[in-house]
Design an enzyme around this catalytic site. Structure first.
Site, PDB file in Angstrom:
ATOM      1  N   ARG A  58      29.859   2.543  57.451  1.00  0.00           N
ATOM      2  CA  ARG A  58      28.417   2.344  57.425  1.00  0.00           C
ATOM      3  C   ARG A  58      28.106   0.901  57.033  1.00  0.00           C
ATOM      4  O   ARG A  58      28.666   0.377  56.080  1.00  0.00           O
ATOM      5  CB  ARG A  58      27.755   3.317  56.451  1.00  0.00           C
ATOM      6  CG  ARG A  58      27.954   4.771  56.882  1.00  0.00           C
ATOM      7  CD  ARG A  58      27.236   5.754  56.011  1.00  0.00           C
ATOM      8  NE  ARG A  58      27.563   7.119  56.429  1.00  0.00           N
ATOM      9  CZ  ARG A  58      27.121   8.215  55.826  1.00  0.00           C
ATOM     10  NH1 ARG A  58      26.329   8.113  54.767  1.00  0.00           N
ATOM     11  NH2 ARG A  58      27.477   9.413  56.269  1.00  0.00           N
TER      12      ARG A  58
ATOM     13  N   ARG B 246      28.238   2.871  46.930  1.00  0.00           N
ATOM     14  CA  ARG B 246      27.668   2.541  48.239  1.00  0.00           C
ATOM     15  C   ARG B 246      28.563   1.492  48.893  1.00  0.00           C
ATOM     16  O   ARG B 246      28.481   0.306  48.578  1.00  0.00           O
ATOM     17  CB  ARG B 246      26.239   2.013  48.073  1.00  0.00           C
ATOM     18  CG  ARG B 246      25.439   1.939  49.374  1.00  0.00           C
ATOM     19  CD  ARG B 246      24.085   1.297  49.137  1.00  0.00           C
ATOM     20  NE  ARG B 246      23.250   2.075  48.259  1.00  0.00           N
ATOM     21  CZ  ARG B 246      22.415   3.045  48.644  1.00  0.00           C
ATOM     22  NH1 ARG B 246      22.314   3.328  49.930  1.00  0.00           N
ATOM     23  NH2 ARG B 246      21.677   3.697  47.776  1.00  0.00           N
TER      24      ARG B 246
ATOM     25  N   GLU C 265      23.683  11.721  44.903  1.00  0.00           N
ATOM     26  CA  GLU C 265      24.091  12.595  46.014  1.00  0.00           C
ATOM     27  C   GLU C 265      25.606  12.605  46.216  1.00  0.00           C
ATOM     28  O   GLU C 265      26.240  11.558  46.312  1.00  0.00           O
ATOM     29  CB  GLU C 265      23.422  12.127  47.308  1.00  0.00           C
ATOM     30  CG  GLU C 265      23.848  12.934  48.524  1.00  0.00           C
ATOM     31  CD  GLU C 265      23.543  12.221  49.832  1.00  0.00           C
ATOM     32  OE1 GLU C 265      24.266  12.485  50.815  1.00  0.00           O
ATOM     33  OE2 GLU C 265      22.607  11.394  49.864  1.00  0.00           O
TER      34      GLU C 265
ATOM     35  N   SER D 105      25.595  16.732  51.442  1.00  0.00           N
ATOM     36  CA  SER D 105      24.380  16.927  52.223  1.00  0.00           C
ATOM     37  C   SER D 105      24.695  17.938  53.314  1.00  0.00           C
ATOM     38  O   SER D 105      25.761  17.880  53.925  1.00  0.00           O
ATOM     39  CB  SER D 105      23.944  15.601  52.846  1.00  0.00           C
ATOM     40  OG  SER D 105      22.770  15.763  53.608  1.00  0.00           O
TER      41      SER D 105
ATOM     42  N   ARG E 180      33.077   9.204  47.251  1.00  0.00           N
ATOM     43  CA  ARG E 180      32.107   9.060  46.169  1.00  0.00           C
ATOM     44  C   ARG E 180      32.301  10.091  45.062  1.00  0.00           C
ATOM     45  O   ARG E 180      31.901   9.860  43.911  1.00  0.00           O
ATOM     46  CB  ARG E 180      30.681   9.133  46.725  1.00  0.00           C
ATOM     47  CG  ARG E 180      29.622   8.847  45.665  1.00  0.00           C
ATOM     48  CD  ARG E 180      28.210   9.032  46.166  1.00  0.00           C
ATOM     49  NE  ARG E 180      27.786   7.939  47.026  1.00  0.00           N
ATOM     50  CZ  ARG E 180      26.524   7.774  47.431  1.00  0.00           C
ATOM     51  NH1 ARG E 180      25.595   8.641  47.060  1.00  0.00           N
ATOM     52  NH2 ARG E 180      26.201   6.764  48.211  1.00  0.00           N
TER      53      ARG E 180
END
Length: 422
Positions: free
Chosen positions: A258, A273, A345, A348, A385
């Site tokens: 990403r 991140r 988070e 998801s 993460r």
């Protein structure tokens, strides 16, 4: 892609969905107008073509006196047919392009609002109270010889890292545990490709509002995926699945990429991140009328994984304005991060209904043998993460970290001990 027939039957449903997403609801009237004009143009084209065929057949049976007039009409019809066909194709292209900009219909019951308007469904576990000052995951990772962001930046730039020693073993153990648990629940394990064609990326809805997040290799016209949802969604593209095979459940292990565009200055410390990480992702094809229940099952499997790792977390129902293009409803599980004093988070799960299947042409046969579009769903079962939450929540005063009991067989040790930075 939304269903045009459903739009014609209930245009107000899309208007409502657009408004709760914070999107322009005038697109509904533009779609209806284009749809009406396209159907009229198509009807005219088909009528003219039928007349053209009829006149063509009549020429051979006509008398000499009639033949000249029929040939003239046939010539005129040929031009009219070409014009009508061009108009119908042009309107079809406009309609398809506009449809491609419209996000999925929001499921009834999803919270209204934007990124901060989620609803907390449940908080599970109690955040730990430390009798010492807890260290953040990067300091712990460096003490354990597990995380090296300095050399990651040296080799690749900001937001890259090395997982070293027990850090690498922790991630491998975590992802292996997730794969095994998914397989035990009936998922087929997959190692998918992480470079995909534009039509696959487009079909899953990641080249619209999310296009800035995607790495593109222009010389090959291929995209690096940000989640194995993309190749797993494309796995059955253009196919008709046996109805009795549904639900088809797959679990993919892949690196993910990403660009993190627009995140300048956010979460620059550590591995929260980053540009590259590993993830285990569940993906399901099922009957549309069973998608809601399947969505709740995916959430339950995510929660079981978090419970097993002894992490305090909360479940949140994401607001309509924060849903991705393809999602009709999304739940996140956020784990407590002690040094940040907040939930972050980790998982998801999204119900994409038949939105992706329409774009990728994935169908099944109903009880009458007619092809129908399937529903697709996805859900995270583990990512890099998660190491953040594991290290911070299970740390000890001396910088060691107790490995959650269920994870120990996969990591090969009960406690991660400080070794110092090399």
């Amino acid at each position: 892609m939304i269903d045009l027939r459903a739009l014609r039957d209930d245009p107000d449903r899309l208007r409502t969905s657009q408004r709760v997403r914070g999107e322009d609801d005038s697109v509904v009237d533009r779609l209806l107008d284009l749809d009406s004009r396209h159907r009229s143009a198509l009807t005219r084209f088909e009528s003219l073509r039928a007349e053209q065929k009829s006149v063509g057949k009549s020429v051979s049976r006509a008398s000499a006196e009639e033949r000249e007039a029929l040939l003239a009409r046939a010539k005129s019809l040929s031009a009219e047919v070409r014009t009508a066909e061009t108009e119908a194709e042009s309107l079809s292209g406009e309609l398809t392009a506009l449809l491609g900009t419209v996000p999925n219909l929001v499921e009834a019951g999803a919270p209204e609002g934007g990124v901060d308007d989620f609803t907390v469904v449940e908080e599970v576990g109690v955040p730990r109270e430390f009798d010492f000052t807890p260290r953040d995951h990067l300091e712990l990772g460096e003490m354990l010889g597990a995380i090296d962001t300095d050399r990651g930046a040296k080799v690749s730039g900001a937001r890259f890292y090395f997982l070293t020693g027990v850090g690498a073993m922790l991630e491998l153990g975590l992802l292996t545990m997730a794969m095994q648990r998914a397989a035990a629940n009936g998922f087929t394990p997959m190692i998918p490709p992480v470079l995909v064609k534009p039509e696959t990326m487009e079909g899953t809805g990641f080249l619209g509002e999310h296009s800035a997040e995607v790495y593109h290799l222009p010389d090959d016209d291929l995209y690096l995926v940000g989640t194995s949802e993309v190749p797993l969604a494309g796995y059955h593209s253009g196919e008709i699945l046996p109805a009795d095979s549904l639900p088809n459940r797959y679990v993919g292990w892949s690196p993910c990429f990403r660009r993190e565009a627009g995140s300048y200055g956010k979460d620059t410390r550590g591995i929260i991140r980053v540009h590259q990480f590993n993830k285990v992702e569940m993906f399901v094809y099922t009957h549309p009328d069973q998608a809601h229940e399947e969505h709740l099952r995916l959430l339950a499997w995510e929660r079981e994984m978090l419970d097993t790792l002894e992490l305090p977390y909360r479940v949140v129902d994401i607001a309509a304005g924060d849903l991705g293009t393809s999602a009709a409803r999304k739940y996140d599980c956020e784990a407590w991060v002690p040094t940040q004093g907040r939930y972050r988070e980790l998982t998801s799960t999204s119900n994409c209904t038949d939105f992706q299947a329409r774009r990728l042409n994935i169908r099944y046969r109903d009880a009458d043998g007619r092809p129908r579009f399937a529903a697709t769903l996805n859900g995270t079962l583990a990512t890099t993460r998660w190491i953040v939450a594991i290290l911070e929540n299970h740390q000890q005063e001396d910088g060691s970290v107790v490995v959650p009991e269920a994870l120990r067989p996969f990591v090969g040790r009960d406690v991660l001990e400080p070794v110092g930075k090399k």
